[in-house]
Design a protein around this motif. Sequence first.
Motif, PDB file in Angstrom:
ATOM      1  N   ILE A  17       0.724  -1.225  -0.012  1.00  0.00           N
ATOM      2  CA  ILE A  17       0.052  -0.122  -0.021  1.00  0.00           C
ATOM      3  C   ILE A  17       0.852   1.311  -0.035  1.00  0.00           C
ATOM      4  CG2 ILE A  17      -1.721   1.328   1.432  1.00  0.00           C
ATOM      5  CD1 ILE A  17      -2.997  -1.381   2.057  1.00  0.00           C
ATOM      6  N   LEU A  18       1.839   1.318   0.779  1.00  0.00           N
ATOM      7  CA  LEU A  18       2.884   2.410   0.948  1.00  0.00           C
ATOM      8  C   LEU A  18       3.407   2.629  -0.562  1.00  0.00           C
ATOM      9  CD1 LEU A  18       4.104   4.511   2.626  1.00  0.00           C
ATOM     10  CD2 LEU A  18       5.912   2.944   3.188  1.00  0.00           C
ATOM     11  N   THR A  19       3.853   1.413  -1.103  1.00  0.00           N
ATOM     12  CA  THR A  19       4.478   1.777  -2.380  1.00  0.00           C
ATOM     13  C   THR A  19       3.771   2.248  -3.387  1.00  0.00           C
ATOM     14  OG1 THR A  19       5.969  -0.429  -1.799  1.00  0.00           O
ATOM     15  CG2 THR A  19       5.853   0.374  -3.965  1.00  0.00           C
ATOM     16  N   LEU A  20       2.399   1.620  -3.500  1.00  0.00           N
ATOM     17  CA  LEU A  20       1.482   1.942  -4.512  1.00  0.00           C
ATOM     18  C   LEU A  20       1.398   3.749  -4.367  1.00  0.00           C
ATOM     19  CD1 LEU A  20      -1.167  -0.705  -4.526  1.00  0.00           C
ATOM     20  CD2 LEU A  20       0.484   0.044  -6.635  1.00  0.00           C
ATOM     21  N   PHE A  21       1.071   4.036  -3.003  1.00  0.00           N
ATOM     22  CA  PHE A  21       0.852   5.534  -2.604  1.00  0.00           C
ATOM     23  C   PHE A  21       1.862   6.300  -3.240  1.00  0.00           C
ATOM     24  CE2 PHE A  21       1.284   8.901   0.262  1.00  0.00           C
ATOM     25  CZ  PHE A  21      -0.006   9.564  -0.023  1.00  0.00           C
ATOM     26  N   ILE A  22       3.115   5.992  -3.143  1.00  0.00           N
ATOM     27  CA  ILE A  22       4.309   6.650  -3.286  1.00  0.00           C
ATOM     28  C   ILE A  22       4.515   6.859  -4.937  1.00  0.00           C
ATOM     29  CG2 ILE A  22       6.874   6.627  -3.563  1.00  0.00           C
ATOM     30  CD1 ILE A  22       6.792   5.510  -0.703  1.00  0.00           C
ATOM     31  N   LEU A  26       3.774  10.038  -7.240  1.00  0.00           N
ATOM     32  CA  LEU A  26       4.896  10.600  -8.326  1.00  0.00           C
ATOM     33  C   LEU A  26       4.261  10.889  -9.659  1.00  0.00           C
ATOM     34  CD1 LEU A  26       7.987   8.318  -7.101  1.00  0.00           C
ATOM     35  CD2 LEU A  26       7.950  10.799  -6.933  1.00  0.00           C
ATOM     36  N   LYS A  27       3.371   9.973  -9.928  1.00  0.00           N
ATOM     37  CA  LYS A  27       2.966  10.107 -10.953  1.00  0.00           C
ATOM     38  C   LYS A  27       2.096  11.307 -11.277  1.00  0.00           C
ATOM     39  CE  LYS A  27       0.938   6.442 -13.353  1.00  0.00           C
ATOM     40  NZ  LYS A  27       1.826   6.332 -14.678  1.00  0.00           N
TER      41      LYS A  27
END
Length: 67
Positions: A17-22, A26-27
């Motif tokens: 979840i943290l990776t998807l949020f980051i 960024l996108k």
Amino acid sequence: MPQLDTSTWFINIISMILTLFIVFQLKISKHSYPMHPEAKTTKMAKRLTPWEPKWTKIYSPLSLPQQ
């Protein structure tokens, strides 16, 4: 039958979840938005059709007199 080890699931889900949020942050941050967006003026083209100026009535086949 061996038990399924679920002790690492929590950290995997949280890190995903943290990776998807980051990644989404960024996108989104790479998009350039206009400073002062303005509404487009859209004009409806008026088409003259023969049935516009006069009243038209739609007759249902059941309401017509019997022949």
